[in-house]
Design a protein around this motif. Sequence first.
Motif, PDB file in Angstrom:
ATOM      1  N   SER A   1       1.089  -1.220   0.159  1.00 40.81           N
ATOM      2  CA  SER A   1      -0.133   0.018  -0.091  1.00 40.81           C
ATOM      3  C   SER A   1       0.883   1.339  -0.004  1.00 40.81           C
ATOM      4  O   SER A   1       1.667   1.210   0.510  1.00 40.81           O
ATOM      5  N   LYS A   2       0.439   2.327  -0.576  1.00 34.01           N
ATOM      6  CA  LYS A   2       1.005   3.672  -0.635  1.00 34.01           C
ATOM      7  C   LYS A   2       0.749   4.126   0.770  1.00 34.01           C
ATOM      8  O   LYS A   2       1.799   5.321   1.104  1.00 34.01           O
ATOM      9  N   ASP A   3      -0.080   3.868   1.454  1.00 35.16           N
ATOM     10  CA  ASP A   3      -0.216   4.524   2.917  1.00 35.16           C
ATOM     11  C   ASP A   3       0.821   4.131   3.835  1.00 35.16           C
ATOM     12  O   ASP A   3       1.126   2.682   3.933  1.00 35.16           O
ATOM     13  N   THR A   4       0.964   4.743   4.718  1.00 36.42           N
ATOM     14  CA  THR A   4       2.016   4.669   5.693  1.00 36.42           C
ATOM     15  C   THR A   4       1.422   3.575   6.823  1.00 36.42           C
ATOM     16  O   THR A   4       0.102   3.780   7.077  1.00 36.42           O
ATOM     17  N   PHE A   5       2.124   2.536   6.847  1.00 34.04           N
ATOM     18  CA  PHE A   5       1.600   1.507   7.844  1.00 34.04           C
ATOM     19  C   PHE A   5       1.438   1.916   9.336  1.00 34.04           C
ATOM     20  O   PHE A   5       2.396   2.662  10.007  1.00 34.04           O
ATOM     21  N   ARG A   6       0.396   1.602  10.030  1.00 35.51           N
ATOM     22  CA  ARG A   6       0.234   1.929  11.438  1.00 35.51           C
ATOM     23  C   ARG A   6      -0.278   0.891  12.362  1.00 35.51           C
ATOM     24  O   ARG A   6      -1.494   0.185  11.841  1.00 35.51           O
ATOM     25  N   SER A   7      -0.021   0.666  13.440  1.00 35.32           N
ATOM     26  CA  SER A   7      -0.671  -0.319  14.400  1.00 35.32           C
ATOM     27  C   SER A   7      -0.387   0.406  15.608  1.00 35.32           C
ATOM     28  O   SER A   7       0.645   0.296  16.412  1.00 35.32           O
ATOM     29  N   GLU A   8      -1.780   0.925  16.030  1.00 35.98           N
ATOM     30  CA  GLU A   8      -1.840   1.809  17.307  1.00 35.98           C
ATOM     31  C   GLU A   8      -2.342   1.130  18.398  1.00 35.98           C
ATOM     32  O   GLU A   8      -3.614   0.399  18.222  1.00 35.98           O
ATOM     33  N   LEU A   9      -1.755   1.030  19.535  1.00 37.27           N
ATOM     34  CA  LEU A   9      -2.379   0.353  20.550  1.00 37.27           C
ATOM     35  C   LEU A   9      -3.804   1.179  21.073  1.00 37.27           C
ATOM     36  O   LEU A   9      -3.759   2.481  21.334  1.00 37.27           O
ATOM     37  N   SER A  10      -4.923   0.634  20.895  1.00 33.90           N
ATOM     38  CA  SER A  10      -6.126   1.056  21.265  1.00 33.90           C
ATOM     39  C   SER A  10      -7.204   0.414  22.363  1.00 33.90           C
ATOM     40  O   SER A  10      -6.711  -0.641  22.722  1.00 33.90           O
ATOM     41  N   GLU A  11      -7.979   1.270  22.665  1.00 36.37           N
ATOM     42  CA  GLU A  11      -8.958   0.732  23.826  1.00 36.37           C
ATOM     43  C   GLU A  11     -10.404   0.839  23.252  1.00 36.37           C
ATOM     44  O   GLU A  11     -10.906   1.888  22.605  1.00 36.37           O
ATOM     45  N   ILE A  12     -11.198  -0.423  23.105  1.00 35.10           N
ATOM     46  CA  ILE A  12     -12.418   0.021  22.419  1.00 35.10           C
ATOM     47  C   ILE A  12     -13.403  -0.471  23.679  1.00 35.10           C
ATOM     48  O   ILE A  12     -13.311  -1.369  24.587  1.00 35.10           O
TER      49      ILE A  12
ATOM     50  N   VAL B   1      -7.354   5.976  20.809  1.00 40.79           N
ATOM     51  CA  VAL B   1      -5.940   5.379  20.726  1.00 40.79           C
ATOM     52  C   VAL B   1      -5.055   5.673  21.951  1.00 40.79           C
ATOM     53  O   VAL B   1      -5.152   7.165  22.575  1.00 40.79           O
ATOM     54  N   ILE B   2      -4.356   4.838  22.529  1.00 44.09           N
ATOM     55  CA  ILE B   2      -3.660   4.934  23.806  1.00 44.09           C
ATOM     56  C   ILE B   2      -2.261   5.329  23.619  1.00 44.09           C
ATOM     57  O   ILE B   2      -1.898   6.414  24.436  1.00 44.09           O
ATOM     58  N   VAL B   3      -1.901   4.668  22.608  1.00 49.21           N
ATOM     59  CA  VAL B   3      -0.383   5.395  22.315  1.00 49.21           C
ATOM     60  C   VAL B   3      -0.186   5.855  20.673  1.00 49.21           C
ATOM     61  O   VAL B   3      -0.575   4.754  19.713  1.00 49.21           O
ATOM     62  N   SER B   4      -0.203   7.033  20.391  1.00 49.41           N
ATOM     63  CA  SER B   4      -0.102   7.271  18.951  1.00 49.41           C
ATOM     64  C   SER B   4       1.163   7.632  18.793  1.00 49.41           C
ATOM     65  O   SER B   4       2.395   7.814  19.232  1.00 49.41           O
ATOM     66  N   GLY B   5       1.477   7.614  17.153  1.00 52.66           N
ATOM     67  CA  GLY B   5       2.736   7.794  16.586  1.00 52.66           C
ATOM     68  C   GLY B   5       3.765   6.738  16.921  1.00 52.66           C
ATOM     69  O   GLY B   5       5.204   6.863  16.663  1.00 52.66           O
ATOM     70  N   MET B   6       3.532   5.534  17.342  1.00 55.59           N
ATOM     71  CA  MET B   6       4.363   4.457  17.576  1.00 55.59           C
ATOM     72  C   MET B   6       3.456   3.122  17.013  1.00 55.59           C
ATOM     73  O   MET B   6       2.526   2.979  17.556  1.00 55.59           O
ATOM     74  N   ASN B   7       4.233   2.166  16.265  1.00 59.48           N
ATOM     75  CA  ASN B   7       3.720   1.070  15.898  1.00 59.48           C
ATOM     76  C   ASN B   7       4.078   0.097  17.019  1.00 59.48           C
ATOM     77  O   ASN B   7       5.307  -0.292  17.218  1.00 59.48           O
ATOM     78  N   LEU B   8       3.094  -0.459  17.857  1.00 56.27           N
ATOM     79  CA  LEU B   8       3.280  -1.355  18.652  1.00 56.27           C
ATOM     80  C   LEU B   8       2.493  -2.851  18.341  1.00 56.27           C
ATOM     81  O   LEU B   8       1.218  -2.664  17.928  1.00 56.27           O
ATOM     82  N   GLU B   9       3.104  -3.862  18.293  1.00 56.79           N
ATOM     83  CA  GLU B   9       2.459  -5.116  18.010  1.00 56.79           C
ATOM     84  C   GLU B   9       3.101  -6.197  18.553  1.00 56.79           C
ATOM     85  O   GLU B   9       4.436  -5.986  19.127  1.00 56.79           O
ATOM     86  N   ALA B  10       2.763  -7.575  18.488  1.00 56.89           N
ATOM     87  CA  ALA B  10       3.296  -8.796  19.187  1.00 56.89           C
ATOM     88  C   ALA B  10       3.653  -8.623  20.499  1.00 56.89           C
ATOM     89  O   ALA B  10       4.492  -7.657  20.918  1.00 56.89           O
ATOM     90  N   GLY B  11       2.985  -9.011  21.550  1.00 55.62           N
ATOM     91  CA  GLY B  11       3.200  -8.918  22.896  1.00 55.62           C
ATOM     92  C   GLY B  11       2.057  -9.824  23.501  1.00 55.62           C
ATOM     93  O   GLY B  11       1.233 -10.206  23.202  1.00 55.62           O
ATOM     94  N   GLN B  12       2.028  -9.054  25.027  1.00 53.28           N
ATOM     95  CA  GLN B  12       0.930  -9.791  25.868  1.00 53.28           C
ATOM     96  C   GLN B  12       0.768  -9.080  27.186  1.00 53.28           C
ATOM     97  O   GLN B  12       1.714  -8.137  27.622  1.00 53.28           O
ATOM     98  N   VAL B  13      -0.307  -9.305  27.971  1.00 49.86           N
ATOM     99  CA  VAL B  13      -0.111  -8.697  29.286  1.00 49.86           C
ATOM    100  C   VAL B  13       0.240 -10.083  30.093  1.00 49.86           C
ATOM    101  O   VAL B  13       0.507 -10.969  29.851  1.00 49.86           O
ATOM    102  N   ASN B  14       0.349  -9.699  31.416  1.00 51.78           N
ATOM    103  CA  ASN B  14       0.449 -10.722  32.375  1.00 51.78           C
ATOM    104  C   ASN B  14      -0.330 -11.792  32.396  1.00 51.78           C
ATOM    105  O   ASN B  14      -1.412 -11.258  32.774  1.00 51.78           O
TER     106      ASN B  14
END
Length: 602
Positions: A442-453, A466-479
């Motif tokens: 895609s020509k659009d900039t990739f974004r993966s933003e931590l969000s609350e629904i 959006v909880i954290v903007s301007g930073m791509n956050l992926e792959a992880g977990q909680v306790n």
Amino acid sequence: MQPSLHFFTPKHQSLPQTQSPLFTCKFIVNPAKKTVPRNPLPLLSPPAPSRSPPHPEVVEPMVQRERSNVLVPQHPNYPVHLNRFQKLAAVALDKIETSVIMRLEKNHVLPKMVDPEVQISGNFAPVEECPVHHGLEVVGRIPACLRGVYVRNGANPMFAPSGGHHLFDGDGMIHAISLGLGNKASYSCRYTRTSRLVQEARFGRCMFPKPIGELHGHLGLARLGLYMARAGLGLVDGSHGTGVANAGLVYFNGRLLAMSEDDLPYHVKITGEGDLETIGRFNFSDQIDCPLIAHPKLDPVTGDLHTLNYNVLKKPYLKYFRFDKFGRKSGDLHVDIDQATMIHDFAITENFVVIPDHQMVFKLSEMIRGGSPVVYNKNKTSRFGVLQQNDVVGSGIQWINVPNCFCFHLWNAWEEISDAGDKIIVVIGSCMNPPDSIFNESKDTFRSELSEIRMNLRTRQSTQRVIVSGMNLEAGQVNGQYLGQKTRFVYLAIADPWPKCSGMAKVDLQTGKVTKFMYGTWRYGGEPFFVPDKKQTCNRNGNEDEGYIMGLVRDEKKEMSEMVIVKGSNMEQVAAIRLPSRVPYGFHGTFISQEELRRQVI
């Protein structure tokens, strides 16, 4: 010094015939194109003659072959159990593949997403199996609570692709780092011996179509027809599954299960020496005959394992069920959705299951039109289904629209009561944009933003932030001790510069504060995994961030791989373990404690 290699012949169990969908979806990385030397793909030796035809799930030992800097398709090696007619048919079909299909494929410029020169280059390139290496160099001290084995799954193609190749298409390989007393550590990595890999090993080449890299357009139909012809002639057998087991890992009821949503899980044993051995395809004691998604949810309170099955070919497109802590399965619950949808992940709360129904759908008819069967349906509104865990028929599921939302991964969910007394379902996930970034350029900039629904079960209204903007956050977990309960912290990979991960982030969901641990110049990693310092309960005994985060890191300049261990409370490194061989970037992992290993089912 290059170590000598020792390979084992695993045991496999015979399972009933099943049918699996031909597509798989996992967390994607799309490396920038560059030219670097790459190791060849290891080969398997041909089988020795036997008195009866070998079972399709018995693998021959691997052998190391001469290295090369170029990945090329290997010459076919027809197994001895084939009769003369089958061998002639195999030669004819190989000729059709090389003279017709591959020639036509060469006339098409492959998109970067399925170009092998991109998808398996640099530290995304495959490696050979590695036997157990003991006495690894440890910088710092391994925390006492980390006695056990960290395992991480990933795609590691056995043979060079003859056509297009997506990173998700690679054969599953598990990397294991064992942590013991006296600051000692060991490492090994092994292929998961899937039915698909075992059969291709006998032929010395790819025989099954690659679901994402090849099955698109008219040439994808040709590849599918070629596979069906080989299956009809008895050259390959898809009745024992066609999956690659390269995405998720879960330790449940004494078994480590390697998972990808195109097949049943595979049971992998961890030996006393820290090696890995494929036991076989696992159907939960004949309780299931369908694939499971790669992200089941293990309830820390009840011990239940919740999971989904989706079918891309026919209704019911989606099923939910769970296993209790003893491995006993509930009844199948058919979730009513209108079309086959890519559902890679979901969430649980104390009382509910939260199922996304996003805009990425399967439409096989697109192949006839020359396109991909995985389609971004812009006319569809994303929604979440909220299902009571004790609902046995699914009639009470509530669908709540959440427009412009595509969460490939969901990190946690919980229940709250609003000021008006309404039940609210809170979901924490990384919202990806564009939604089809995984499959299409895609020509659009990739974004993966931590969000609350937030979803109101009375009004069926939703809100997003959006909880954290301007930073791509992926792959992880909680306790994991707080899964399904309200959590304060989530630990994620910093996916910048995309698709590489330059560090890990601890995010305070209450304040939005981000505490980073950066790997450093030319150093990149993957999914961080949080291990609590001690067993905690959901009544907030102890601090949620008391524990350690571990992850695999590659120094691309020094050409060195290691595992780093970071303290959760202050995000400072306490130890690093130098690994004896290169570890490619991969997918998901888990940690198995020493106590859990003692209860391992073998």
